[in-house]
Scaffold this active site. Structure first.
Site, mmCIF file in Angstrom:
data_model
loop_
_atom_site.group_PDB
_atom_site.id
_atom_site.type_symbol
_atom_site.label_atom_id
_atom_site.label_comp_id
_atom_site.label_asym_id
_atom_site.label_seq_id
_atom_site.Cartn_x
_atom_site.Cartn_y
_atom_site.Cartn_z
ATOM 1 N N GLU A 1 0.604 -1.381 -0.223
ATOM 2 C CA GLU A 1 0.027 0.029 -0.242
ATOM 3 C C GLU A 1 0.860 1.342 -0.086
ATOM 4 O OE1 GLU A 1 -3.744 -1.516 2.599
ATOM 5 O OE2 GLU A 1 -2.116 -1.078 3.537
HETATM 6 C C1 TNX Z 1 -4.377 -4.240 4.972
HETATM 7 S S1 TNX Z 1 -2.507 -6.358 4.473
HETATM 8 C C2 TNX Z 1 -2.976 -4.003 5.127
HETATM 9 C C3 TNX Z 1 -3.022 -3.478 6.675
HETATM 10 C C4 TNX Z 1 -4.287 -3.130 7.356
HETATM 11 C C5 TNX Z 1 -5.150 -4.292 6.914
HETATM 12 C C6 TNX Z 1 -6.497 -4.224 7.697
HETATM 13 C C7 TNX Z 1 -1.486 -5.361 4.209
HETATM 14 C C8 TNX Z 1 -0.444 -5.879 3.445
HETATM 15 N N1 TNX Z 1 -1.816 -4.099 4.429
HETATM 16 O O1 TNX Z 1 -2.217 -2.123 6.581
HETATM 17 O O2 TNX Z 1 -4.135 -3.237 8.697
HETATM 18 O O3 TNX Z 1 -5.482 -4.086 5.517
HETATM 19 O O4 TNX Z 1 -7.010 -5.446 7.349
#
Ligand code: TNX
Length: 536
Positions: free
Chosen positions: A350
């Site tokens: 992300e």
């Molecule tokens: C996605 S999974 C994220 C996290 C969040 C999560 C909540 C991932 C690699 N990144 O930053 O905490 O969703 O479900």
């Protein structure tokens, strides 16, 4: 011989004989139950089980013998301690006066019908339990099976005897990597919580614990060369609580505790996104457009600028600043010193505020740093969109396309599909904790999927294993952790360890229902899903 003396001898002889007869009668009437080892409630389900239908009787005269190798002796002591916790029996380990009956013998063998280093063979007969393993790790996994086979109650109320069903078990893991992840950044959890989690995952034969040690909301591990990371960046958490961090000694305590349980710690420093806490401590690392702070900002101003919300994707390191890479080199260098395991997790998810060309450049630079420190890189599946090397590992969480790209590059993949095993997903619409952006994940859904075929085009030989992440935006206590993790994490352990033909929901749910005595004994506050007919 006078008559009186003769009478006395006859009398005591007959008392003695009657005694013998009585004793042997008593032995004879002691009908131990007919057992069925194949019906035991083992999780994860072993590779093969054969029952011989009689009973091994564990008593205070039982003892443990091990190969004369330090690690095997330790496994023997661990078994003794676990048996004591469960039954109160105090078993001698490797003492010469141990009895012939009721011995548990833990042996290192050089040759076995399995080649997996975690494999083991368990041969349970009326008088003897034999564990054969190539390594102490294999013996430790076998110890978990023995623990699960010992019942919670004695055979009858008068005697301190514990019945173990006889037969043989041959067992080895389906996947090499069987992990759990805890997000200690969104909310901080202290060492006691981590140790309790380790105890539980070890019981279910998991072998990796991934700690998500940094994120926008907090930096959780002391780095001596960059002290403000924790002095400033460790000060809060989601919702504005006090946060916290592990000193290097505390982190080492976690690593050591995990190692005693044959669990390897995988530390994650998430970057280049998810870095608000880090660049709030050191503003020169900040790569975002709105820079509120500079190197002149005071500690108070920086602490006031920490983030306590739950948005993602707004932060990034400055990928074109050389100081960022010397910072990363220092951070990884210190963590590597404390981490015996082979992996360093660089996050990489992300990074929505990082231009893709900068992201690619960044991942390649970080990969080189991790290699310089002789470790293997793990990154969330986005790292597969860069020119990354085949020796690195991608952790699939959302994008099948990225997982496929990773396997095309020859990388191994860890499966953590959010729709199935994100433990922070709510069970259903009335769950009191959790999120639901990926799905509602009831207990059967978390179990009923096939890692071997889940991602199209990703064959089993590209799958390193499976890991269940627990993100902590909505949870802040051990009870919260347990509510979301148990029982779904238990199912994940079976998906990781047991082969596909041994996994079956209808059979699993009965074994799961029978975990309640363990949960209760360990004070694990599990979520009592209505899908399971819990044994009370
Ligand atoms: C996605 S999974 C994220 C996290 C969040 C999560 C909540 C991932 C690699 N990144 O930053 O905490 O969703 O479900």
């Amino acid at each position: 011989m006078n008559k009186n003396r003769k009478n006395r001898i006859i009398k005591s002889l007959s008392v003695f004989l009657i005694g013998i007869v009585l004793c042997s009668c008593q032995d004879a009437v002691k009908n131990y139950p007919k057992t069925d080892l194949t019906a035991s409630h083992l999780i994860p389900k072993p590779l093969t089980i054969n029952a011989t239908n009689s009973s091994f009787v564990l008593t205070e005269n039982s003892s443990i013998q091990t190969s004369n190798i330090e690690e095997f002796k330790n496994v023997g002591f661990i078994l003794a301690e676990k048996i004591k916790d469960k039954t109160g029996l105090n078993l001698a380990v490797n003492t010469s006066e141990s009895t012939k009956k009721g011995v548990i013998s833990i042996n290192k063998v050089l040759d076995a019908s399995f080649s997996n280093q975690e494999g083991y063979e368990l041969i349970i007969s009326e008088d003897l339990i034999i564990v054969n393993a190539l390594t102490a790790e294999g013996a430790f996994r076998a110890v978990q099976t023995i623990r699960q086979l010992i019942p919670y109650t004695t055979f009858n109320s008068e005697e301190n005897e514990w019945i173990v069903a006889t037969g043989t078990i041959l067992d080895e893991p389906n996947f090499e990597y069987r992990g759990a992840m805890l997000d200690v950044s969104r909310h901080f959890f202290d060492i006691k919580v981590i140790k309790k989690y380790i105890d539980a995952i070890a019981y279910y034969k998991m072998n990796y614990l991934h700690l998500h040690l940094s994120d926008d909301q907090g930096w959780r591990i002391e780095i001596k060369s960059w002290p403000k990371l924790t002095e400033i960046g460790g000060n809060t958490q989601v919702g504005g609580g006090k946060g916290g961090f592990y000193t290097q000694n505390e982190y080492t305590e976690i690593v050591d505790y995990a190692a005693k349980n044959y669990i390897t710690i995988v530390p994650e420093i998430d970057m280049p996104g998810h870095t608000h806490a880090a660049y709030t401590a050191y503003p020169q690392l900040n790569g975002t457009k709105n820079k509120k702070l500079s190197s002149e900002s005071t500690t108070e101003e920086r602490i006031a600028n920490l983030y306590t919300g739950t948005e993602v994707g707004f932060s990034t390191f400055d990928t074109r600043n050389e100081e960022v890479y010397s910072f990363i080199d220092d951070v990884i260098g210190e963590i590597v010193q404390l981490t015996p395991g082979p992996y360093i997790h660089m996050g990489g998810d992300e990074s929505l505020s990082t231009e893709h060309k900068d992201y690619e450049y960044f991942v390649e630079r970080v990969e080189k740093i991790i290699h310089k420190h002789n470790k293997i890189l793990i990154g969330w599946d986005e790292v597969a969109t860069t020119n990354i090397e085949s020796s690195s590992v991608a952790q699939f969480w959302a994008s099948e396309e990225n997982a496929q790209k990773a396997s095309e590059k020859g990388m191994k993949v860890i499966l953590s599909p959010a729709k199935k095993i994100y433990l922070d997903m709510k069970y259903d619409s009335i769950s009191k904790l959790g999120l639901n952006w990926a799905a509602f994940v009831p207990v059967d859904s978390a179990y009923n999927w096939t890692p071997e075929t889940y991602v199209k085009g990703l064959s089993k030989d590209h799958i390193l294993g499976i890991e269940a992440p627990l993100w902590s935006e909505t949870i802040s206590t051990i009870e919260d952790i347990e509510y979301l993790a148990f029982p779904r994490l238990v199912g994940v352990s079976e998906l990781g360890w047991s082969v596909q033909q041994n996994r079956n929901w209808d059979n699993y749910k009965i074994r799961l229902a029978n975990q309640t005595p363990y949960f209760n004994k360990m004070n694990i506050k599990y979520y009592p899903s209505k899908l399971i007919d819990w044994v009370q």
